[in-house]
Design an enzyme around this catalytic site. Sequence first.
Site, mmCIF file in Angstrom:
data_model
loop_
_atom_site.group_PDB
_atom_site.id
_atom_site.type_symbol
_atom_site.label_atom_id
_atom_site.label_comp_id
_atom_site.label_asym_id
_atom_site.label_seq_id
_atom_site.Cartn_x
_atom_site.Cartn_y
_atom_site.Cartn_z
ATOM 1 N N CYS A 102 3.020 -5.454 3.075
ATOM 2 C CA CYS A 102 3.171 -6.834 2.593
ATOM 3 C C CYS A 102 4.050 -7.654 3.546
ATOM 4 O O CYS A 102 3.607 -8.004 4.636
ATOM 5 C CB CYS A 102 3.699 -6.831 1.164
ATOM 6 S SG CYS A 102 3.209 -8.307 0.249
ATOM 7 N N HIS A 136 -0.123 -4.006 -2.004
ATOM 8 C CA HIS A 136 0.888 -3.049 -2.460
ATOM 9 C C HIS A 136 0.212 -1.718 -2.763
ATOM 10 O O HIS A 136 -0.301 -1.508 -3.865
ATOM 11 C CB HIS A 136 1.601 -3.579 -3.703
ATOM 12 C CG HIS A 136 2.584 -4.673 -3.409
ATOM 13 N ND1 HIS A 136 3.719 -4.894 -4.161
ATOM 14 C CD2 HIS A 136 2.610 -5.611 -2.418
ATOM 15 C CE1 HIS A 136 4.398 -5.918 -3.655
ATOM 16 N NE2 HIS A 136 3.733 -6.366 -2.602
ATOM 17 N N GLU A 181 1.557 0.971 -3.331
ATOM 18 C CA GLU A 181 2.297 1.708 -4.355
ATOM 19 C C GLU A 181 2.025 1.195 -5.766
ATOM 20 O O GLU A 181 2.520 1.755 -6.746
ATOM 21 C CB GLU A 181 3.799 1.625 -4.071
ATOM 22 C CG GLU A 181 4.453 0.306 -4.427
ATOM 23 C CD GLU A 181 4.161 -0.828 -3.452
ATOM 24 O OE1 GLU A 181 4.554 -1.965 -3.732
ATOM 25 O OE2 GLU A 181 3.520 -0.571 -2.408
#
Length: 365
Positions: free
Chosen positions: A252, A336, A338
């Site tokens: 990001c 993202h 994650e």
Amino acid sequence: MSDAWLVLADGTAYRGRAAGAPGRADGEVVFNTSMTGYQEMLTDPSYAGQLLVLTYPLIGNYGVDERVEESARIQPTGLIVRQATDQPSHLRSHQTLREYLEARGVVAIDGVDTRAVTRRIRRHGVMLGTITTDETPEQALARVRDLPGYDDINWVDSVTTPRVYDWSVPLGEGRYRVALLDGGVKRNIMRLLERRGCSVRVFPAGTPATEILALHPDGVCLSPGPGDPRLLDHMVREVRQLIGRVPVFGICLGHQVAARALGAGTFKLPFGHRGGNHPVKDLVSGHVTITAQNHGYAVDPDGLDASAFVSHINLNDGTVEGIASRTDPLMTIQYHSEACPGPLDNEYIFDRFIEMMAAVKGGVR
């Protein structure tokens, strides 16, 4: 419950009810389309300096569980929802959303037509606004118009760690030593690296490259974070010194910083990408995944060094979602991987980072 107002810089005002602490909260008004994960969003440092609008109409229905928080505090300056329920139902809940916001001093408003707010932002772009419980709309508007621009503030400085620390496993005790530059990191990034055998040492965003390299890390992770990457010239210069010396993985904001280090530019999106439903295509494999995203800026590939190439694109608007290097161990993604919240399609990106470190550590380039 007392009245509250949401007032936008264009003069639009929405009347609602106070749903958190009393007072005033100022910031750039942005929206997220995810249906769940409100607590993870509230603790995501990428929302620093922003008022968060949640488009899903019922928020707080499964309460609050501190074990899912992505940082140590609530990061948006305020929260805007259609309905904040006071009757959550979940075995791990120990607080209502309202109690959670009040305890942490966060101003919030419910009873607002969040779909109408979202349509206005989509039509006119993100803008400054305020939530207020102690002013008239006219007073609030005059104050909003005197606020500094969101793009004029280095928000990374407000969220980066003030000190170096080890996440869970001391550096050197894992199979791979990862130095993480904290521009506003989410905890799940460290959890997923640790799960793959990494020991992670977290550094302030402005740490010199020489200090990072002195530890002989197997890899460097550039974290997500808030704000305009054009204000991060120092971080860009230091990352430029890391590329080619050690495997680099940018997420990001980290992707944007690495892209700038390789000669690319960045620009502001009209209303950003925030939600868990963004389709991204890997241009190397042809594979498409649904991604979680939270960013207001994107990479302009013009000027990108010839050694690098665009590796991923957003299928909604064609913007750059990742870059990679032809000559050095470097990869970045705009989304993202994650999640937290969001789909788990992209955890494999962490496996790619491990493979990249393993190849370099084994002497293969």
